[in-house]
Design an enzyme around this catalytic site. Sequence first.
Site, PDB file in Angstrom:
ATOM      1  N   LYS A   6       7.818  -4.788   9.256  1.00 41.24           N
ATOM      2  CA  LYS A   6       7.045  -5.525   8.254  1.00 41.24           C
ATOM      3  C   LYS A   6       7.717  -6.871   7.972  1.00 41.24           C
ATOM      4  O   LYS A   6       8.926  -7.008   8.160  1.00 41.24           O
ATOM      5  CB  LYS A   6       7.018  -4.728   6.940  1.00 41.24           C
ATOM      6  CG  LYS A   6       6.131  -3.496   6.953  1.00 41.24           C
ATOM      7  CD  LYS A   6       6.129  -2.830   5.606  1.00 41.24           C
ATOM      8  CE  LYS A   6       5.254  -1.593   5.585  1.00 41.24           C
ATOM      9  NZ  LYS A   6       3.818  -1.880   5.752  1.00 41.24           N
ATOM     10  N   GLU A  50       2.696   4.945  10.045  1.00 41.49           N
ATOM     11  CA  GLU A  50       3.503   6.172  10.131  1.00 41.49           C
ATOM     12  C   GLU A  50       3.023   7.284   9.207  1.00 41.49           C
ATOM     13  O   GLU A  50       3.194   8.454   9.500  1.00 41.49           O
ATOM     14  CB  GLU A  50       4.971   5.838   9.817  1.00 41.49           C
ATOM     15  CG  GLU A  50       5.361   5.784   8.325  1.00 41.49           C
ATOM     16  CD  GLU A  50       4.682   4.673   7.540  1.00 41.49           C
ATOM     17  OE1 GLU A  50       4.175   3.728   8.172  1.00 41.49           O
ATOM     18  OE2 GLU A  50       4.629   4.757   6.303  1.00 41.49           O
ATOM     19  N   ARG A  88       0.121   8.495   8.470  1.00 41.50           N
ATOM     20  CA  ARG A  88      -0.866   9.423   9.023  1.00 41.50           C
ATOM     21  C   ARG A  88      -0.231  10.390  10.017  1.00 41.50           C
ATOM     22  O   ARG A  88      -0.739  11.498  10.215  1.00 41.50           O
ATOM     23  CB  ARG A  88      -2.033   8.635   9.636  1.00 41.50           C
ATOM     24  CG  ARG A  88      -1.683   7.778  10.800  1.00 41.50           C
ATOM     25  CD  ARG A  88      -2.721   6.689  11.075  1.00 41.50           C
ATOM     26  NE  ARG A  88      -2.643   5.590  10.107  1.00 41.50           N
ATOM     27  CZ  ARG A  88      -3.447   4.530  10.095  1.00 41.50           C
ATOM     28  NH1 ARG A  88      -4.422   4.425  11.009  1.00 41.50           N
ATOM     29  NH2 ARG A  88      -3.292   3.587   9.196  1.00 41.50           N
TER      30      ARG A  88
HETATM   31  N1  BES Z   1       2.881   2.165   3.455  1.00 39.96           N
HETATM   32  C1  BES Z   1       2.012   1.309   4.146  1.00 39.96           C
HETATM   33  C2  BES Z   1       0.752   0.966   3.334  1.00 39.96           C
HETATM   34  C3  BES Z   1       0.936   0.174   2.073  1.00 39.96           C
HETATM   35  C4  BES Z   1       0.744  -1.195   2.070  1.00 39.96           C
HETATM   36  C5  BES Z   1       1.240   0.794   0.878  1.00 39.96           C
HETATM   37  C6  BES Z   1       0.881  -1.913   0.908  1.00 39.96           C
HETATM   38  C7  BES Z   1       1.379   0.068  -0.293  1.00 39.96           C
HETATM   39  C8  BES Z   1       1.202  -1.286  -0.278  1.00 39.96           C
HETATM   40  C9  BES Z   1       1.569   1.953   5.448  1.00 39.96           C
HETATM   41  O1  BES Z   1       2.486   2.773   6.055  1.00 39.96           O
HETATM   42  C10 BES Z   1       1.262   0.860   6.401  1.00 39.96           C
HETATM   43  O2  BES Z   1       2.146   0.145   6.746  1.00 39.96           O
HETATM   44  N2  BES Z   1       0.001   0.770   6.830  1.00 39.96           N
HETATM   45  C11 BES Z   1      -0.412  -0.218   7.748  1.00 39.96           C
HETATM   46  C12 BES Z   1      -1.367   0.427   8.714  1.00 39.96           C
HETATM   47  C13 BES Z   1      -1.729  -0.440   9.908  1.00 39.96           C
HETATM   48  C14 BES Z   1      -0.507  -0.709  10.767  1.00 39.96           C
HETATM   49  C15 BES Z   1      -2.790   0.262  10.714  1.00 39.96           C
HETATM   50  C16 BES Z   1      -1.090  -1.333   6.987  1.00 39.96           C
HETATM   51  O3  BES Z   1      -1.795  -1.052   6.000  1.00 39.96           O
HETATM   52  O4  BES Z   1      -0.917  -2.488   7.350  1.00 39.96           O
HETATM   53 ZN    ZN Z   2       3.900   3.627   4.831  1.00 42.59          ZN
HETATM   54 MN    MN Z   3       3.831   1.694   7.302  1.00 44.78          MN
END
Ligand code: BES
Ligand code: ZN
Ligand code: MN
Length: 498
Positions: free
Chosen positions: A277, A349, A351
């Site tokens: 990230k 991750e 899911r």
């Molecule tokens: N934990 C994150 C989602 C999240 C984002 C929670 C912002 C709280 C605030 C999750 O694991 C994630 O990174 N999801 C990705 C999925 C994508 C790679 C398909 C996302 O939302 O960008």
């Molecule tokens: Zn996450």
């Molecule tokens: Mn994530």
Amino acid sequence: MNIEIRNNLITEISCDTLIISLYEDPNSITKTNDSHLDTLVHEFLRDNPASGKYGETNMITILPSTGYKRILLLGLGKEADLTTDKIRQLSAIAIRNVRKARSKTVAAILYQTTTDKIHPMSVAKSMVEGTLLGNYQFLYYKTEAKDSKYIEKFTIINLSLSHQTQLEQAVLNATVIADSVNYARDLVNHPACYMTPSKLAASAVEIANQEKNIEVSVLNTQEMQQLGMSALLAVAQGSTEAPKLITLKYIGDKSSTDLTAYVGKGITFDSGGISLKPSNNMGEMKGDMAGAAAVLAAMQAIARLKPKTNLLAVIPCSENMPSGCALKPGDVIKSMSGYTIEIISTDAEGRLLLADAITYAKKLGATKIVDIATLTGACVVALGTITSGVITNDTAWCQQVLAAAEQCGEKMWQLPAYDEYKEQIKSDIADLKNSGGRFAGTITAGLFIEKFTANTPWVHIDIAGTSDSASEKGYNVKGATGAPVRTLIQLAMNQEDL
Ligand code: BES
Ligand code: ZN
Ligand code: MN
């Protein structure tokens, strides 16, 4: 804070601050049955006619000879507009006001309603919830926390002198519920260096030790390997923190084989893994275990409230880190269910973890499932920070979850889950891929998980936007909100009546 409700006359009260509520409607002030006090409030209102507006507060300093030093006048707005959720918000505003004035002992007259739209029991319950939630502070890492700011005692005064036993029960229940929400907030607010998967597991064991009617088990890496939980372990393999799979069981109805599973995402830190990230605000990802925290906290409350129903909590916990042994984009893994998954992004991750956790819940006999996860940034884009996103494979079960949420003022909204969306998570080389791309990200994430429910009634709650609050607002303070603990408790309580 010690909380109680008492049948009292106003003249018997002794406290630092007395909270008196009033409506915006003319002449509809709380009757205190004390002419001295009624006159004083009337005079104040004559000079400050806008005092009853929703959320308006006025502190009045009292001359000696009464049992209280100050009065906080709390505006409730129009009586016709009052709801239990507004009572929660208002009580939170009031208690923070009183705390700023450094009161240690506080009494509030039970908000009076002239209609029977809201039962006094609900008024008392909402007042207690709002007070405890609004007064929440996370001070573990503050070395100079000021003791003088703590409120020691909060007494609700029931001037009507009726319903006493019912009201006492409502106050007790509300205390259990709010304490659990605040417990979930603590778990989420702790930094990831402290709140590791092992620490979450230790917290679950602690709960089971305290609540004798809960059984706990914690699986380690080796035990998960034996069960074939390769999707969960794939997420964990990049971290030096050991993953844990926590299960808690509460059997409140031995005569039934129904078993509702609450499954909570427990990523104690989500760096994204190799699909790293951006570093901006990455610290917020310490809260990626808010689903786990909600489930753990709800189980604690359920053990105390003892509804006649059966519940299973399954909480997969791991860090998501990049390293030489981390999962890579392009990898293919085999989940516990047997389905293979192509990894598009190691940042998707949650899911993966939930897939194996749901398969395990079914193996343990789950007949209905609710999963709770900070799953997608897309959910924050779609619904903001006000409303959690909901996906289901079973309309009737979903209605029950939404009804429970509605009852406790937690906002949720069901998103469509048409089969057509499944195209987006089809893989060329495996059964599924773990990312469906930018469009409808919350829905495709939900439908990924749905594959592992194998038609067991299931509701998915995406709390990515609602688990954390950027500022103090109503009964939420800055930081973790504890959503949707109250819904999970209410849902369990409602199962009892079915
Ligand atoms: N934990 C994150 C989602 C999240 C984002 C929670 C912002 C709280 C605030 C999750 O694991 C994630 O990174 N999801 C990705 C999925 C994508 C790679 C398909 C996302 O939302 O960008
Ligand atoms: Zn996450
Ligand atoms: Mn994530």
